[in-house]
Design a protein around this motif. Structure first.
Motif, PDB file in Angstrom:
ATOM      1  N   GLN A  10       1.223  -1.234   0.373  1.00  0.00           N
ATOM      2  CA  GLN A  10       0.169   0.470  -0.273  1.00  0.00           C
ATOM      3  C   GLN A  10       0.897   1.223  -0.014  1.00  0.00           C
ATOM      4  O   GLN A  10       0.769   2.328  -0.617  1.00  0.00           O
ATOM      5  CB  GLN A  10      -0.608  -0.221   1.198  1.00  0.00           C
ATOM      6  N   TYR A  11       1.799   1.363   0.891  1.00  0.00           N
ATOM      7  CA  TYR A  11       2.570   2.054   1.043  1.00  0.00           C
ATOM      8  C   TYR A  11       2.631   2.713  -0.054  1.00  0.00           C
ATOM      9  O   TYR A  11       3.927   3.638  -0.855  1.00  0.00           O
ATOM     10  CB  TYR A  11       3.649   2.304   2.090  1.00  0.00           C
ATOM     11  N   THR A  13       1.765   3.094  -2.853  1.00  0.00           N
ATOM     12  CA  THR A  13       1.114   3.897  -4.075  1.00  0.00           C
ATOM     13  C   THR A  13       0.420   5.266  -2.908  1.00  0.00           C
ATOM     14  O   THR A  13      -0.470   6.305  -3.581  1.00  0.00           O
ATOM     15  CB  THR A  13       0.009   3.698  -4.565  1.00  0.00           C
ATOM     16  N   THR A  14       1.072   5.441  -2.300  1.00  0.00           N
ATOM     17  CA  THR A  14       0.191   6.870  -0.703  1.00  0.00           C
ATOM     18  C   THR A  14       1.718   7.894  -1.107  1.00  0.00           C
ATOM     19  O   THR A  14       2.437   7.610  -1.527  1.00  0.00           O
ATOM     20  CB  THR A  14       0.569   5.999   0.205  1.00  0.00           C
ATOM     21  N   ARG A  16       3.582  10.982  -0.427  1.00  0.00           N
ATOM     22  CA  ARG A  16       4.439  11.738   0.233  1.00  0.00           C
ATOM     23  C   ARG A  16       4.731  13.148   0.547  1.00  0.00           C
ATOM     24  O   ARG A  16       5.512  13.928  -0.099  1.00  0.00           O
ATOM     25  CB  ARG A  16       5.770  10.936   1.166  1.00  0.00           C
ATOM     26  N   GLN A  22      10.113   9.899   5.399  1.00  0.00           N
ATOM     27  CA  GLN A  22       8.953   8.745   5.676  1.00  0.00           C
ATOM     28  C   GLN A  22       9.626   7.483   4.293  1.00  0.00           C
ATOM     29  O   GLN A  22       8.986   5.965   5.267  1.00  0.00           O
ATOM     30  CB  GLN A  22       7.727   8.689   4.574  1.00  0.00           C
ATOM     31  N   SER A  56      -8.550  -0.648   5.285  1.00  0.00           N
ATOM     32  CA  SER A  56      -8.225  -0.134   4.082  1.00  0.00           C
ATOM     33  C   SER A  56      -7.786   1.034   4.164  1.00  0.00           C
ATOM     34  O   SER A  56      -7.558   1.795   5.550  1.00  0.00           O
ATOM     35  CB  SER A  56      -9.969   0.408   3.439  1.00  0.00           C
ATOM     36  N   PHE A  57      -6.941   1.624   3.570  1.00  0.00           N
ATOM     37  CA  PHE A  57      -6.357   3.206   3.602  1.00  0.00           C
ATOM     38  C   PHE A  57      -7.473   4.085   3.041  1.00  0.00           C
ATOM     39  O   PHE A  57      -7.042   5.267   3.265  1.00  0.00           O
ATOM     40  CB  PHE A  57      -5.285   2.893   2.832  1.00  0.00           C
ATOM     41  N   THR A  59     -10.362   7.060   3.043  1.00  0.00           N
ATOM     42  CA  THR A  59     -11.315   7.144   4.117  1.00  0.00           C
ATOM     43  C   THR A  59     -12.524   7.928   3.640  1.00  0.00           C
ATOM     44  O   THR A  59     -12.522   8.011   2.393  1.00  0.00           O
ATOM     45  CB  THR A  59     -10.419   8.944   4.154  1.00  0.00           C
ATOM     46  N   PHE A 139       2.707   6.930   6.346  1.00  0.00           N
ATOM     47  CA  PHE A 139       1.338   7.554   5.905  1.00  0.00           C
ATOM     48  C   PHE A 139       1.186   8.052   6.645  1.00  0.00           C
ATOM     49  O   PHE A 139       0.155   9.226   5.953  1.00  0.00           O
ATOM     50  CB  PHE A 139       0.236   6.352   6.718  1.00  0.00           C
ATOM     51  N   ASN A 141       0.937  12.113   6.024  1.00  0.00           N
ATOM     52  CA  ASN A 141       0.756  13.089   4.884  1.00  0.00           C
ATOM     53  C   ASN A 141       0.532  14.409   5.663  1.00  0.00           C
ATOM     54  O   ASN A 141       0.392  15.020   5.360  1.00  0.00           O
ATOM     55  CB  ASN A 141       0.523  13.183   4.638  1.00  0.00           C
ATOM     56  N   TYR A 174      -4.321   6.999  10.422  1.00  0.00           N
ATOM     57  CA  TYR A 174      -3.496   8.021  11.121  1.00  0.00           C
ATOM     58  C   TYR A 174      -3.290   9.470  11.421  1.00  0.00           C
ATOM     59  O   TYR A 174      -3.192  10.306  10.709  1.00  0.00           O
ATOM     60  CB  TYR A 174      -1.754   8.170  10.010  1.00  0.00           C
TER      61      TYR A 174
END
Length: 260
Positions: A10-11, A13-14, A16, A22, A56-57, A59, A139, A141, A174
């Motif tokens: 998952q990281y 595609t996140t 930053r 990070q 899930s990430f 929201t 995660f 941000n 987070y």
């Protein structure tokens, strides 16, 4: 199931906001993994129910209105408060008009290039040894920054209302807080952690960094009242300069697993 491999994937595609920090954080988390009973500090905390769920990430898009906040917490009507929904400031639900002189409350991502943020952000968490601090840093941000200026005496408490919510699936949340209290200042900060409703399923990973400069005073309290489907890992990291004062009170009323 929540696994290190899933989080590392998952990281990739996140977005930053603090890429250098990070990258180091996710590397530490990859090395440390989730703690088990074999880790001395986690011997008596069983996090297997947390790891058994998939989070899930994504929201939810719907935001909680200010009216709902005031209905649930009527004492806030005469206070200054900022609503943080799933780790992000909800400005429309917050009440920050006419803040006292000497205090500023801002979004972390907006101040990422501010000299004081660059000096203090991620300085006090131990992401080399604490996997949840590393995971949060990788995660987070966004978050809240509170500046208390030199000689400022903030008499009324500042409330941070953290609301965790989900819609169709359980989600990761987070939360990040950075407090910088300059010399001879005084501030009282009260945090509230609550679920939006009884059906919300969330894992909140909260990390607070508090810097108390010389002769400053910081009072920090946390009320955790989340539903039985919620998991919460909370870390508070404080640096005190000479003759500063810091006190903390934590009250936990609800939730599945809480660790402070």
């Amino acid at each position: 199931m929540q696994s290190v491999a899933n989080i590392l994937e998952q990281y990739k595609t996140t977005a930053r906001e603090f890429p250098l920090i990070q990258e180091k954080a996710i590397a530490h988390f990859s090395r440390l993994g989730f703690p088990t009973h074999k880790n001395e500090e986690w011997r008596y905390t069983n996090i297997s129910p947390l790891l058994a769920k998939e989070f899930s990430f994504a929201t939810p898009s719907a935001k909680i209105p200010k009216e709902e906040i005031l209905n649930r917490f009527p004492f806030l009507s005469s206070s200054f408060f900022v609503v943080i929904e799933n780790g992000k400031i909800n400005s429309s639900a917050s009440l920050l008009n006419n803040l006292p002189s000497g205090i500023e409350i801002k979004n972390l991502h907006e101040l990422k290039n501010h000299p004081l943020v660059q000096k203090h952000f991620n300085l006090y968490v131990d992401m080399q040894e604490d996997p949840f601090a590393a995971l949060n840093t990788a995660f987070a941000n966004d978050g809240v920054v509170i500046f208390v200026s030199k000689n400022a005496m903030v008499e009324k408490p500042i409330y941070l209302v953290n609301i965790s919510s989900s819609e169709n699936e359980a989600i990761n949340v987070y939360q990040r807080l950075l407090v910088i209290a300059e010399k001879n200042s005084s501030v009282n900060i009260s945090g509230i952690s609550a679920s939006k409703n009884h059906s919300s399923e969330t894992f909140a990973n909260s990390q607070a960094e508090i810097f108390a400069d010389e002769n400053s005073s910081v009072e920090y309290s946390v009320l955790q009242d989340e539903n039985e489907k919620s998991f919460h890992i909370n870390g508070t990291h404080v640096y005190q300069s000479a003759n500063s004062k810091f006190s903390m009170t934590t009250v936990t009323l609800g939730g599945n697993i809480h660790r402070n």
